[in-house]
Scaffold this motif. Structure first.
Motif, PDB file in Angstrom:
ATOM      1  N   ARG A 167       0.859  -1.174   0.000  1.00 40.61           N
ATOM      2  CA  ARG A 167       0.000   0.000   0.000  1.00 40.61           C
ATOM      3  C   ARG A 167       0.903   1.234   0.000  1.00 40.61           C
ATOM      4  NH1 ARG A 167      -4.184  -1.177   4.880  1.00 40.61           N
ATOM      5  NH2 ARG A 167      -4.759  -3.309   4.283  1.00 40.61           N
ATOM      6  N   ARG A 168       0.567   2.192  -0.842  1.00 43.29           N
ATOM      7  CA  ARG A 168       1.405   3.388  -0.979  1.00 43.29           C
ATOM      8  C   ARG A 168       0.698   4.594  -0.377  1.00 43.29           C
ATOM      9  NH1 ARG A 168       5.249   3.069  -5.416  1.00 43.29           N
ATOM     10  NH2 ARG A 168       5.541   0.841  -5.756  1.00 43.29           N
ATOM     11  N   HIS A 169       1.443   5.345   0.408  1.00 41.18           N
ATOM     12  CA  HIS A 169       0.884   6.530   1.043  1.00 41.18           C
ATOM     13  C   HIS A 169       1.773   7.708   0.663  1.00 41.18           C
ATOM     14  CE1 HIS A 169      -1.439   3.720   3.663  1.00 41.18           C
ATOM     15  NE2 HIS A 169      -0.332   3.006   3.581  1.00 41.18           N
ATOM     16  N   GLY A 170       1.619   8.173  -0.571  1.00 41.46           N
ATOM     17  CA  GLY A 170       2.426   9.288  -1.046  1.00 41.46           C
ATOM     18  C   GLY A 170       1.899  10.602  -0.507  1.00 41.46           C
ATOM     19  N   SER A 171       2.779  11.553  -0.333  1.00 41.31           N
ATOM     20  CA  SER A 171       2.326  12.866   0.132  1.00 41.31           C
ATOM     21  C   SER A 171       3.202  13.937  -0.483  1.00 41.31           C
ATOM     22  CB  SER A 171       2.347  12.954   1.662  1.00 41.31           C
ATOM     23  OG  SER A 171       3.614  12.595   2.163  1.00 41.31           O
ATOM     24  N   ASP A 172       2.760  15.160  -0.313  1.00 36.63           N
ATOM     25  CA  ASP A 172       3.451  16.308  -0.858  1.00 36.63           C
ATOM     26  C   ASP A 172       4.737  16.559  -0.061  1.00 36.63           C
ATOM     27  OD1 ASP A 172       3.929  18.459  -2.428  1.00 36.63           O
ATOM     28  OD2 ASP A 172       2.218  19.647  -1.732  1.00 36.63           O
ATOM     29  N   ARG A 206       7.248  18.939   2.230  1.00 39.73           N
ATOM     30  CA  ARG A 206       7.018  19.864   3.340  1.00 39.73           C
ATOM     31  C   ARG A 206       5.889  19.437   4.273  1.00 39.73           C
ATOM     32  NH1 ARG A 206       7.186  26.002   1.317  1.00 39.73           N
ATOM     33  NH2 ARG A 206       6.826  26.234   3.543  1.00 39.73           N
ATOM     34  N   VAL A 207       5.619  18.156   4.362  1.00 38.71           N
ATOM     35  CA  VAL A 207       4.655  17.677   5.350  1.00 38.71           C
ATOM     36  C   VAL A 207       5.289  16.504   6.095  1.00 38.71           C
ATOM     37  CG1 VAL A 207       2.578  18.456   4.180  1.00 38.71           C
ATOM     38  CG2 VAL A 207       3.553  16.239   3.580  1.00 38.71           C
ATOM     39  N   GLU A 208       6.596  16.647   6.384  1.00 37.68           N
ATOM     40  CA  GLU A 208       7.348  15.531   6.957  1.00 37.68           C
ATOM     41  C   GLU A 208       6.742  15.031   8.264  1.00 37.68           C
ATOM     42  OE1 GLU A 208       8.783  18.320   5.882  1.00 37.68           O
ATOM     43  OE2 GLU A 208      10.286  17.758   4.393  1.00 37.68           O
ATOM     44  N   LEU A 209       6.285  15.949   9.106  1.00 42.19           N
ATOM     45  CA  LEU A 209       5.828  15.523  10.421  1.00 42.19           C
ATOM     46  C   LEU A 209       4.531  14.716  10.324  1.00 42.19           C
ATOM     47  CD1 LEU A 209       7.135  15.821  13.147  1.00 42.19           C
ATOM     48  CD2 LEU A 209       5.715  17.819  13.587  1.00 42.19           C
ATOM     49  N   SER A 210       3.611  15.147   9.467  1.00 41.39           N
ATOM     50  CA  SER A 210       2.374  14.383   9.346  1.00 41.39           C
ATOM     51  C   SER A 210       2.642  13.036   8.683  1.00 41.39           C
ATOM     52  CB  SER A 210       1.317  15.173   8.568  1.00 41.39           C
ATOM     53  OG  SER A 210       1.798  15.537   7.312  1.00 41.39           O
ATOM     54  N   ARG A 211       3.630  13.004   7.804  1.00 39.94           N
ATOM     55  CA  ARG A 211       4.042  11.742   7.187  1.00 39.94           C
ATOM     56  C   ARG A 211       4.589  10.778   8.253  1.00 39.94           C
ATOM     57  NH1 ARG A 211       8.309  13.439   3.353  1.00 39.94           N
ATOM     58  NH2 ARG A 211       6.712  14.585   2.205  1.00 39.94           N
ATOM     59  N   ALA A 212       5.397  11.313   9.168  1.00 36.83           N
ATOM     60  CA  ALA A 212       5.952  10.484  10.243  1.00 36.83           C
ATOM     61  C   ALA A 212       4.844   9.957  11.155  1.00 36.83           C
ATOM     62  CB  ALA A 212       6.972  11.291  11.053  1.00 36.83           C
ATOM     63  N   ARG A 213       3.861  10.809  11.437  1.00 32.33           N
ATOM     64  CA  ARG A 213       2.743  10.382  12.291  1.00 32.33           C
ATOM     65  C   ARG A 213       1.940   9.276  11.619  1.00 32.33           C
ATOM     66  NH1 ARG A 213       1.006  14.497  16.037  1.00 32.33           N
ATOM     67  NH2 ARG A 213       2.673  16.033  16.238  1.00 32.33           N
ATOM     68  N   LEU A 214       1.685   9.436  10.344  1.00 30.96           N
ATOM     69  CA  LEU A 214       0.963   8.400   9.604  1.00 30.96           C
ATOM     70  C   LEU A 214       1.720   7.073   9.667  1.00 30.96           C
ATOM     71  CD1 LEU A 214      -1.178   7.351   7.588  1.00 30.96           C
ATOM     72  CD2 LEU A 214       0.254   8.272   5.733  1.00 30.96           C
ATOM     73  N   ALA A 215       3.029   7.136   9.474  1.00 34.66           N
ATOM     74  CA  ALA A 215       3.840   5.912   9.503  1.00 34.66           C
ATOM     75  C   ALA A 215       3.742   5.235  10.869  1.00 34.66           C
ATOM     76  CB  ALA A 215       5.293   6.241   9.161  1.00 34.66           C
ATOM     77  N   LEU A 216       3.782   6.037  11.939  1.00 43.21           N
ATOM     78  CA  LEU A 216       3.667   5.469  13.292  1.00 43.21           C
ATOM     79  C   LEU A 216       2.282   4.858  13.510  1.00 43.21           C
ATOM     80  CD1 LEU A 216       5.608   8.261  15.194  1.00 43.21           C
ATOM     81  CD2 LEU A 216       6.216   5.816  15.221  1.00 43.21           C
TER      82      LEU A 216
END
Lengths: 260, 260
Positions: free
Chosen positions: B50-55, B57-67
């Motif tokens: 499953r791929r969760h691509g993002s824009d 400059r949203v590193e922190l929300s990306r990290a939260r999603l991964a957690l």
């Protein structure tokens, strides 16, 4: 006269095969001759290569040998640990080329292939200490005056860089790491995190996480990479089953300290 | 409640698969979920992830999603280009962990896998500019005051470090690279070699070797890594058939300049 060979400067990565890039694996597989520091060549599986191992601290003669072999038609891999461009064989090769001692050297096709450097592997092992601005120094004063090392350490502390130290100590240079730490202690918080990462990724890996106040230079040897935090570098609790201790070390992306 | 998953932070290397380590290839092959900046995920072959691509400059929300995904039992790879510890996702992950917004995050097994960083790949491409002491700065003032950037540039010039600049310019930060070059011009030799290495190793790679005096900031974009020499960095003639120009850029291991 034989056809011209080639010379490719490669880095194996600091540790196991899992850090060796496919590009470098291909170069090693197609090379006829391997030139490098003996312990690095020992990490490459036996094959049909001719091996030209040598002692440490003879980088320039090693580079000359590699060029001579390439001129004679051999396909030579000049082997570094880590990345070949960071305190390793790539600069020694260009020094030999610049000397121009043999005009034939200038005709050799040369290529440099990057690798995972020891600082990146050490940083990943303990977390993300290099996540903000940092600097990288060799602590060896074999090739530069010790005054230059001290001046750079002071300026790096003033800039509040994270500091990565290569070549921190050896039998021939026993006091330099202690002197460097003393200089940094006079300028930085004694609680600053310090990482001593010895032989990262190897079977005899040994990682110590300590502070600037408590760091004992005798814990380091010539295979140790030293990381010294900025004012923002911090510890976090670490849960895990990989035997790597109970703290992460990381430097946030943001810099919120006062500008002096 | 499902069993706990895992979270591995990986770097793809800056360019092609030949710079992706076997360790990271294994992590990607066994991951159930990939989280990262869209263009990095596009470089990973289609599989059952499953791929969760993002824009950007949203590193922190990306990290939260991964957690969150790892807490829910998924085997997550959090993907950076280059090395994940150098101005990339590893620090963002630890920032999220430190925030402790979800106590369950602290139980997730986390691992960081190093990669070839853009600065090492760019350096190898042009020779060995990082062969002596150097420093590495992000030129972005999104997360630190611009005064800190300028102060560090001045101290780096005073220390005569080779300087590697990440994030030199973007649409939102159009003037910073020009201002940084102006600051360095006021302190360094105008003939100092400068390398603008855009998209190293990619199909649209573009490498410019110029001088501090002649460097045009408009030549750079957000995919460019900038390398600025020390007083010792020099050019050598380059023979070769790889279309990479006619000069090498390298910094010798020895430092022979006067200590000011």
């Amino acid at each position: 006269m034989s056809a011209l060979g080639s010379l490719t400067v490669v880095g194996l990565g600091p540790g196991p095969d899992r850090w060796l890039t496919p590009e470098v694996a291909d170069v090693l597989a197609s090379a006829t001759d391997l030139v490098g520091y003996g312990p690095y060549l020992d990490r490459i599986p036996q094959s049909f290569h001719r091996r030209h191992g040598s002692d440490n601290r003879v980088e320039l003669s090693r580079a000359r040998l590699a060029l001579d072999l390439a001129v004679s038609g051999r396909k030579v891999a000049l082997v570094s640990g880590g990345d070949p461009g960071v305190f390793a064989m790539a600069s020694a090769l260009f020094e030999a080329l610049e000397s121009g001692d043999d005009p034939a050297w200038a005709e050799v096709p040369v290529r440099v292939c990057p690798g995972v450097s020891a600082m990146l592997a050490a940083a990943a092992r303990v977390g993300a200490p290099l996540g903000h601005d940092f600097c990288v120094l060799s602590l060896s004063d074999n090739l530069k005056p010790w005054e230059v090392v001290l001046k750079r350490l002071r300026l790096a502390a003033e800039a509040d860089f994270v500091i990565a130290l290569y070549n921190p100590i050896s039998k021939a240079r026993p006091w330099q790491l202690g002197a460097a730490l003393d200089t940094l202690r006079s300028m930085k918080d004694p609680a600053t995190p310090v990482v001593l990462a010895r032989a990262v990724g190897r079977h005899d890996e040994d990682i110590t996480i300590t502070t600037l106040a408590d760091c004992d230079p005798a814990t380091a040897d010539m295979r140790t990479l030293v990381l010294i935090g900025s004012s923002q570098t911090r510890l976090l609790p670490r849960k895990g089953t990989d035997g790597l201790g109970d703290v992460w070390v990381y430097t946030p992306r943001s810099y919120t300290a006062e500008v002096p």
